[in-house]
Design a protein around this motif. Structure first.
Motif: not given
Length: 236
Positions: A14-16, A19-23, A31-37, A46-53
């Protein structure tokens, strides 16, 4: 939510994706950023990963209502995690909620969230990321203070500078900016921009202004104005 915030594992899928979305954001590919996110949200296990996304999805919504919804989702997921992994998230989570309510024209609710962000500011990491969030929280408090005061909802720990004090400092800093007095600006701006209304903040701001006054390097009219400012009860 990057590794600078502390505790985020950069190898999580999820973090990777985030990071791709931020790039993609940095490259101007919204549009590409939104798709990554969006993929990160779908991949969250889990909730932790969902929080980040959810944090990143909130930045790519087309309406203030949807922005608020995703910021609330992010906050709710952090509350469900409720451990040390998310502690440093809270200042920015409340900051984002405050901004979302501001865009919806609800300054009193916005102010309450800025106050909550200020109460958690000690959990921010040191460095530029922490400074940026502190400055943004302080600006949120200032920009919603009038409505909060009118409604009687300003907390004592987040009381803004008195309007006359705020205006005087801004006027002096405008003069220093106009003539490029980087020493005066560099000494006073961090304490002023990061002012959250605590006793520690008042001491930090008063100390910075006092040091500049004691150096006696300003033109006489500014020296006099600064001396009067230091004598104000609101900075005592």
């Amino acid at each position: 939510m990057t590794d600078e915030r502390g505790g985020v594992d950069p190898e999580l899928p999820v973090v990777r994706l985030c990071v791709a979305g931020m790039q993609a954001e940095a490259d101007g590919r919204a549009e590409a950023a939104y798709e990554f996110f969006r993929r990160a949200w779908n991949a969250a296990g889990d909730d932790y990963e969902a929080c980040i996304a959810a944090h990143y999805l909130a930045r790519h919504q087309s309406s203030p209502e949807e922005t608020l919804r995703w910021n609330q989702e992010c906050l709710d997921r952090a509350d469900r995690v409720a451990d040390e992994r998310v502690q440093s998230f809270y200042p920015s989570l409340y900051l984002n909620m405050g901004r979302a309510y501001q865009k919806l024209g609800q300054p009193a609710l916005a102010h309450k969230h800025f106050v909550r962000a200020a109460e958690r500011v000690g959990e921010l990491p040191d460095g530029q990321y922490g400074d940026w969030n502190r400055f943004a929280i302080a600006e949120g408090l200032r920009s919603t203070a009038a409505e909060a005061l009118a409604g009687g909802t300003v907390a004592g720990s987040a009381a803004p500078l008195a309007p006359a004090i705020d205006t005087s400092i801004r006027e002096l800093q405008s003069q220093w900016c106009a003539r490029g007095d980087l020493i005066a600006l560099g000494l006073t701006l961090p304490a002023f921009l990061g002012y959250l209304g605590t006793g520690e903040d008042r001491l930090r701001l008063r100390t910075a202004l006092h040091m500049l006054h004691a150096a006696r390097r300003l033109p006489q009219d500014e020296q006099t104005a600064l001396g009067a400012l230091l004598g104000a009860a609101a900075l005592g």
